[in-house]
Scaffold this motif. Structure first.
Motif, PDB file in Angstrom:
ATOM      1  N   LYS A   1       0.864  -1.121   0.253  1.00 48.63           N
ATOM      2  CA  LYS A   1      -0.006   0.121   0.013  1.00 48.63           C
ATOM      3  C   LYS A   1       0.952   1.206   0.059  1.00 48.63           C
ATOM      4  CE  LYS A   1      -4.244  -1.766   1.909  1.00 48.63           C
ATOM      5  NZ  LYS A   1      -5.070  -2.059   3.303  1.00 48.63           N
ATOM      6  N   GLN A   2       2.191   1.073   0.469  1.00 50.88           N
ATOM      7  CA  GLN A   2       3.008   2.442   0.661  1.00 50.88           C
ATOM      8  C   GLN A   2       4.207   2.461  -0.376  1.00 50.88           C
ATOM      9  OE1 GLN A   2       3.943   3.075   4.635  1.00 50.88           O
ATOM     10  NE2 GLN A   2       1.781   2.432   5.227  1.00 50.88           N
ATOM     11  N   THR A   3       4.485   1.244  -0.836  1.00 48.02           N
ATOM     12  CA  THR A   3       5.750   1.354  -1.624  1.00 48.02           C
ATOM     13  C   THR A   3       5.382   0.676  -3.035  1.00 48.02           C
ATOM     14  OG1 THR A   3       6.998   1.106   0.266  1.00 48.02           O
ATOM     15  CG2 THR A   3       8.270   0.712  -1.682  1.00 48.02           C
ATOM     16  N   LYS A   4       6.098   1.198  -4.182  1.00 49.45           N
ATOM     17  CA  LYS A   4       5.741   0.597  -5.311  1.00 49.45           C
ATOM     18  C   LYS A   4       6.910  -0.436  -5.943  1.00 49.45           C
ATOM     19  CE  LYS A   4       4.841   1.984 -10.350  1.00 49.45           C
ATOM     20  NZ  LYS A   4       4.709   2.970 -11.490  1.00 49.45           N
ATOM     21  N   LEU A   5       6.338  -1.600  -5.414  1.00 50.26           N
ATOM     22  CA  LEU A   5       7.253  -3.075  -5.654  1.00 50.26           C
ATOM     23  C   LEU A   5       6.732  -3.580  -6.523  1.00 50.26           C
ATOM     24  CD1 LEU A   5       9.038  -3.436  -2.104  1.00 50.26           C
ATOM     25  CD2 LEU A   5      10.057  -2.601  -4.279  1.00 50.26           C
ATOM     26  N   PRO A   6       7.149  -4.665  -7.480  1.00 44.87           N
ATOM     27  CA  PRO A   6       6.284  -5.698  -8.024  1.00 44.87           C
ATOM     28  C   PRO A   6       5.923  -6.791  -7.062  1.00 44.87           C
ATOM     29  CG  PRO A   6       8.483  -5.145  -8.921  1.00 44.87           C
ATOM     30  CD  PRO A   6       8.473  -4.621  -7.734  1.00 44.87           C
ATOM     31  N   LEU A   7       4.645  -7.008  -7.309  1.00 48.68           N
ATOM     32  CA  LEU A   7       3.982  -7.894  -6.182  1.00 48.68           C
ATOM     33  C   LEU A   7       4.782  -9.351  -6.241  1.00 48.68           C
ATOM     34  CD1 LEU A   7       0.202  -7.319  -7.205  1.00 48.68           C
ATOM     35  CD2 LEU A   7       1.403  -6.749  -5.163  1.00 48.68           C
ATOM     36  N   THR A   8       5.502  -9.517  -7.379  1.00 50.67           N
ATOM     37  CA  THR A   8       6.183 -11.056  -7.341  1.00 50.67           C
ATOM     38  C   THR A   8       7.377 -10.999  -6.092  1.00 50.67           C
ATOM     39  OG1 THR A   8       5.974 -11.063  -9.587  1.00 50.67           O
ATOM     40  CG2 THR A   8       7.610 -12.537  -8.663  1.00 50.67           C
ATOM     41  N   VAL A   9       7.937  -9.627  -6.041  1.00 46.48           N
ATOM     42  CA  VAL A   9       8.883  -9.497  -4.693  1.00 46.48           C
ATOM     43  C   VAL A   9       8.501 -10.326  -3.595  1.00 46.48           C
ATOM     44  CG1 VAL A   9      10.094  -7.887  -3.491  1.00 46.48           C
ATOM     45  CG2 VAL A   9      10.140  -7.463  -5.915  1.00 46.48           C
ATOM     46  N   HIS A  10       7.409  -9.842  -3.158  1.00 40.11           N
ATOM     47  CA  HIS A  10       6.830 -10.569  -1.892  1.00 40.11           C
ATOM     48  C   HIS A  10       6.916 -12.041  -1.651  1.00 40.11           C
ATOM     49  CE1 HIS A  10       6.154  -6.424  -1.215  1.00 40.11           C
ATOM     50  NE2 HIS A  10       5.219  -6.349  -2.178  1.00 40.11           N
ATOM     51  N   VAL A  11       6.551 -12.535  -2.781  1.00 39.28           N
ATOM     52  CA  VAL A  11       6.498 -14.259  -2.931  1.00 39.28           C
ATOM     53  C   VAL A  11       8.059 -14.614  -2.886  1.00 39.28           C
ATOM     54  CG1 VAL A  11       5.887 -16.131  -4.371  1.00 39.28           C
ATOM     55  CG2 VAL A  11       4.369 -14.219  -4.145  1.00 39.28           C
ATOM     56  N   LEU A  12       8.837 -13.826  -3.854  1.00 45.57           N
ATOM     57  CA  LEU A  12      10.236 -14.340  -3.719  1.00 45.57           C
ATOM     58  C   LEU A  12      10.811 -14.155  -2.354  1.00 45.57           C
ATOM     59  CD1 LEU A  12      11.331 -12.627  -7.036  1.00 45.57           C
ATOM     60  CD2 LEU A  12      11.101 -15.247  -6.581  1.00 45.57           C
ATOM     61  N   ARG A  13      10.497 -13.083  -1.561  1.00 39.54           N
ATOM     62  CA  ARG A  13      11.082 -12.910  -0.053  1.00 39.54           C
ATOM     63  C   ARG A  13      10.429 -14.300   0.522  1.00 39.54           C
ATOM     64  NH1 ARG A  13       7.550 -12.136   3.758  1.00 39.54           N
ATOM     65  NH2 ARG A  13       5.945 -11.224   2.417  1.00 39.54           N
ATOM     66  N   VAL A  14       9.594 -14.689   0.365  1.00 39.28           N
ATOM     67  CA  VAL A  14       8.984 -16.153   1.055  1.00 39.28           C
ATOM     68  C   VAL A  14       9.942 -17.207   0.882  1.00 39.28           C
ATOM     69  CG1 VAL A  14       7.101 -17.881   1.481  1.00 39.28           C
ATOM     70  CG2 VAL A  14       6.360 -15.335   1.560  1.00 39.28           C
ATOM     71  N   ILE A  15      10.333 -17.279  -0.469  1.00 38.89           N
ATOM     72  CA  ILE A  15      10.898 -18.715  -0.982  1.00 38.89           C
ATOM     73  C   ILE A  15      12.460 -18.307  -0.398  1.00 38.89           C
ATOM     74  CG2 ILE A  15      12.072 -19.280  -2.926  1.00 38.89           C
ATOM     75  CD1 ILE A  15       9.436 -18.544  -4.568  1.00 38.89           C
ATOM     76  N   TRP A  16      12.902 -17.058  -0.738  1.00 34.92           N
ATOM     77  CA  TRP A  16      14.282 -16.818  -0.278  1.00 34.92           C
ATOM     78  C   TRP A  16      14.465 -17.316   1.313  1.00 34.92           C
ATOM     79  CZ3 TRP A  16      18.814 -16.808  -2.619  1.00 34.92           C
ATOM     80  CH2 TRP A  16      19.708 -16.472  -1.907  1.00 34.92           C
ATOM     81  N   LYS A  17      13.278 -16.690   2.238  1.00 32.25           N
ATOM     82  CA  LYS A  17      13.261 -17.184   3.631  1.00 32.25           C
ATOM     83  C   LYS A  17      13.536 -18.564   3.852  1.00 32.25           C
ATOM     84  CE  LYS A  17      10.360 -16.968   7.492  1.00 32.25           C
ATOM     85  NZ  LYS A  17       8.884 -16.689   7.825  1.00 32.25           N
ATOM     86  N   ASN A  18      12.573 -19.125   3.125  1.00 31.54           N
ATOM     87  CA  ASN A  18      12.413 -20.597   3.312  1.00 31.54           C
ATOM     88  C   ASN A  18      13.737 -21.360   2.853  1.00 31.54           C
ATOM     89  OD1 ASN A  18       9.769 -21.738   4.533  1.00 31.54           O
ATOM     90  ND2 ASN A  18       9.325 -20.237   3.203  1.00 31.54           N
TER      91      ASN A  18
END
Length: 265
Positions: free
Chosen positions: A105-122
């Motif tokens: 809601k506050q930052t213009k980032l590709p939505l795919t980034v948030h999924v890749l964050r989950v993948i990288w964390k795991n």
């Protein structure tokens, strides 16, 4: 907005997200650090608890199932740790967009980034847990390591499927908030229906029940190389088929509903 424009926007989001390699690895690592903030061992606490569980279950389940403890120990360690990786990707994908509400809601980032964050964390947690597999392999060496080069290929395929799964589940769970609980319950059931603590050949003539389980094939393509054997051609075919089909279905949903995710979260 026309269908062609929506498709171009979705593909652009995917491309920009994957190329934002300076963003999602940092976000994933920060999430791991935040979880174990002020802890001495950090993520290795999870490794210790997983190792303790495997150490307790190995001899017990080996005896109960009539297996050679040495070979079963390696089978259990590889199976359980790869399962934790797959399960973590699926269950946490449900919160991929919901937990990133502030960023969306506050930052213009590709939505795919948030999924890749989950993948990288795991993947980080999986790398820590692999220490257990290395220790078990040193104690009970597999018969051969000629197929070991297929292990990173299997993990890479799991991660690729984690991407489409994260986009699809993240989207659906942002819209329908009951789905995360359903997915968590299904994964708990799947853990016992998938050959993790037991072997598919133990089913005898009913072995087909295991081969109809797609999770078994994803587990097998990553597990078999560590056990010194090659995964069957059927497992590779199923994994590639699920990868293609899942990616296509997700692209359709992501193209259609991508613009609404910011309102749903």
């Amino acid at each position: 907005m026309s269908s062609t424009t929506r498709l171009q926007a979705a593909l652009s989001d995917l491309k920009e997200g994957v190329c934002s390699i300076h963003i999602w690895p940092v976000l994933g690592w920060q999430e791991v650090k935040q979880r174990y903030r002020r802890s001495t061992l950090g993520p290795f606490w999870l490794t210790l608890s997983t190792g303790a569980m495997i150490g307790a279950m190995g001899p017990l389940y080996g005896r109960l199932l009539g297996q050679d403890v040495a070979s079963y120990f390696l089978y259990l360690a590889t199976s359980f740790i790869i399962w934790l990786f797959i399960s973590g990707l699926v269950t946490e994908s449900c919160q991929a967009f919901i937990s990133a509400e502030g960023y969306i809601k506050q930052t213009k980032l590709p939505l795919t980034v948030h999924v890749l964050r989950v993948i990288w964390k795991n993947l980080i947690i999986f790398a820590h847990n692999m220490v257990i597999v290395v220790i078990v392999m040193l104690a009970y060496p597999p018969p051969a390591l000629s197929q070991f080069w297929l292990f990173p290929v299997g993990i890479a395929l799991i991660m690729v499927n984690g991407l489409w799964c994260g986009l699809l589940l993240g989207l659906l769970c942002a819209r329908f908030r009951d789905i995360p609980q359903i997915v968590t319950s299904l994964m708990q059931v799947a853990m016992f229906l998938t050959p993790i603590f037991w072997k598919a050949e133990m089913l005898g003539k009913h072995q087909w029940a295991a081969t109809w389980n797609p999770v078994f094939h994803f587990l097998e393509v990553a597990r078999a190389p560590l056990l010194g054997v090659a995964a069957g051609a059927q497992s590779w075919l199923v994994v590639f088929a699920v990868t293609v089909l899942g990616s296509l279905v997700t692209l359709v949903f992501f193209t259609r509903f991508r613009a609404r995710i910011a309102y749903w979260v």
